[in-house]
Motif scaffolding. Sequence first.
Motif, mmCIF file in Angstrom:
data_model
loop_
_atom_site.group_PDB
_atom_site.id
_atom_site.type_symbol
_atom_site.label_atom_id
_atom_site.label_comp_id
_atom_site.label_asym_id
_atom_site.label_seq_id
_atom_site.Cartn_x
_atom_site.Cartn_y
_atom_site.Cartn_z
ATOM 1 N N ILE A 328 -3.241 -64.135 37.628
ATOM 2 C CA ILE A 328 -2.141 -64.349 36.693
ATOM 3 C C ILE A 328 -1.421 -65.668 36.947
ATOM 4 N N THR A 329 -1.487 -66.172 38.166
ATOM 5 C CA THR A 329 -0.878 -67.482 38.457
ATOM 6 C C THR A 329 -1.640 -68.571 37.737
ATOM 7 N N LEU A 330 -2.958 -68.505 37.784
ATOM 8 C CA LEU A 330 -3.793 -69.491 37.096
ATOM 9 C C LEU A 330 -3.591 -69.401 35.585
ATOM 10 N N GLU A 331 -3.478 -68.201 35.074
ATOM 11 C CA GLU A 331 -3.274 -68.034 33.633
ATOM 12 C C GLU A 331 -1.922 -68.599 33.203
ATOM 13 N N ALA A 332 -0.906 -68.445 34.049
ATOM 14 C CA ALA A 332 0.406 -69.004 33.724
ATOM 15 C C ALA A 332 0.331 -70.521 33.606
ATOM 16 N N ILE A 333 -0.409 -71.156 34.507
ATOM 17 C CA ILE A 333 -0.582 -72.612 34.449
ATOM 18 C C ILE A 333 -1.309 -73.003 33.170
ATOM 19 N N ALA A 334 -2.339 -72.237 32.817
ATOM 20 C CA ALA A 334 -3.110 -72.534 31.615
ATOM 21 C C ALA A 334 -2.257 -72.398 30.356
ATOM 22 N N ILE A 335 -1.429 -71.361 30.297
ATOM 23 C CA ILE A 335 -0.572 -71.169 29.128
ATOM 24 C C ILE A 335 0.461 -72.285 29.030
ATOM 25 N N ARG A 336 1.034 -72.689 30.166
ATOM 26 C CA ARG A 336 1.981 -73.808 30.151
ATOM 27 C C ARG A 336 1.302 -75.083 29.665
ATOM 28 N N ASN A 337 0.061 -75.272 30.048
ATOM 29 C CA ASN A 337 -0.693 -76.441 29.616
ATOM 30 C C ASN A 337 -0.870 -76.437 28.096
ATOM 31 N N LEU A 338 -1.171 -75.283 27.538
ATOM 32 C CA LEU A 338 -1.320 -75.161 26.088
ATOM 33 C C LEU A 338 0.013 -75.363 25.376
ATOM 34 N N LEU A 339 1.097 -74.867 25.972
ATOM 35 C CA LEU A 339 2.426 -75.066 25.393
ATOM 36 C C LEU A 339 2.832 -76.539 25.411
ATOM 37 N N GLN A 340 2.579 -77.203 26.531
ATOM 38 C CA GLN A 340 2.970 -78.604 26.668
ATOM 39 C C GLN A 340 2.184 -79.506 25.728
ATOM 40 N N ASN A 341 0.939 -79.121 25.443
ATOM 41 C CA ASN A 341 0.110 -79.904 24.515
ATOM 42 C C ASN A 341 0.266 -79.455 23.069
ATOM 43 N N ARG A 342 1.198 -78.544 22.836
ATOM 44 C CA ARG A 342 1.565 -78.085 21.500
ATOM 45 C C ARG A 342 0.416 -77.425 20.745
ATOM 46 N N LEU A 343 -0.517 -76.850 21.462
ATOM 47 C CA LEU A 343 -1.553 -76.062 20.809
ATOM 48 C C LEU A 343 -0.993 -74.703 20.394
ATOM 49 N N ILE A 344 -0.073 -74.200 21.200
ATOM 50 C CA ILE A 344 0.586 -72.930 20.918
ATOM 51 C C ILE A 344 2.090 -73.117 21.043
ATOM 52 N N HIS A 345 2.838 -72.207 20.455
ATOM 53 C CA HIS A 345 4.291 -72.219 20.578
ATOM 54 C C HIS A 345 4.744 -70.805 20.931
#
Length: 350
Positions: A328-345
Amino acid sequence: MIANNEICQKSSSFPTTKMNSKNGWKAGAVFLTVAFCFGMLWYLHVEPYIPRPYIHVHEICTPGDVAAKAAALISNYSRNHPVFLQLSDYFWVKNESKYSLPYGTKGSEDLLMKFLALTNQYHMQPEIERLLCRRCVVVGNGHRLKNSTLGETINKYDVVIRLNNAPVHNYEKDVGNKTTLRFFYPESADFDPQQDNNPDTLLVLVPFKPLDIQWMKIILNNEKRVRKGFWKMPPLIWEVEPQNTRILNPYYMEVTATKILDSVSDLSSKKLKAKPTTGMLAITFALHFCDVVDIAGFGYPALSNKKEPIHYYEKVTLKSMAVSGHNITLEAIAIRNLLQNRLIHNLTYF
């Protein structure tokens, strides 16, 4: 960082005053403090928490927007893959998969043929398929959805994706009551297919092992039940129509593990693929199918927080994730990466 957040919180409590010689220095101090806080948040790549009344909900949909951003971030990104598995993949044309479940179908072809022959349905709902632009929300099961009052907002999306056994009944105010797709696996199928879904909801099986497909085939064909091989006993009686069931293409699991999670992992050895959660898998799917991808209810408590529930509908804590096999730590980093690149909101906070 905690100290900086405290400064931000205190600065918001200063009284608003007119600029004059007596209190001008106070207004200036407030301005500098706010500028400093947002500067630090930007520098550390952390999205500031936005109070719910000011959360931006995407009303405008631009075809191809997510696809263009995803192609720049995810290697070999492609939408040229069927969403669900279909009989022709194994009957008319031999599907040559490199991986076995959950990342491919190698070794499960015969079982899949038998299951897919029962359903005779392999596509998305027509009203969704023909949309020129698809606005999607992936509704996580996180505790932060509790008292969020996001129900009406969630219901406005074209596609609402729910996960596993997350209930809708009695939680409509916070999570809505519209369900387009529900991703699940046998051990997470302990929900009422009628009460917590709509008549046209597609129940999408995420197969982690061949036994998962066999369980679904047994349920639909009313065959002798199998009671061994599951880490938690799935339902023996499950009232669901074959035309409402699908099997998710394992391609999305492979992309989640090798393209999204591996891309943010700092592990020197990547011999073992990550085992994505259903939520992370659903986000990957949405990035390949939708033109707007919003999420809600994602994120776990801090690892040091042993008491806060992880779900909005039960009191299970983070301790239950210890034996899940998910990172879940790795997934949190991945989700933050997607948020920062504006792929997801995010409709909540993360």
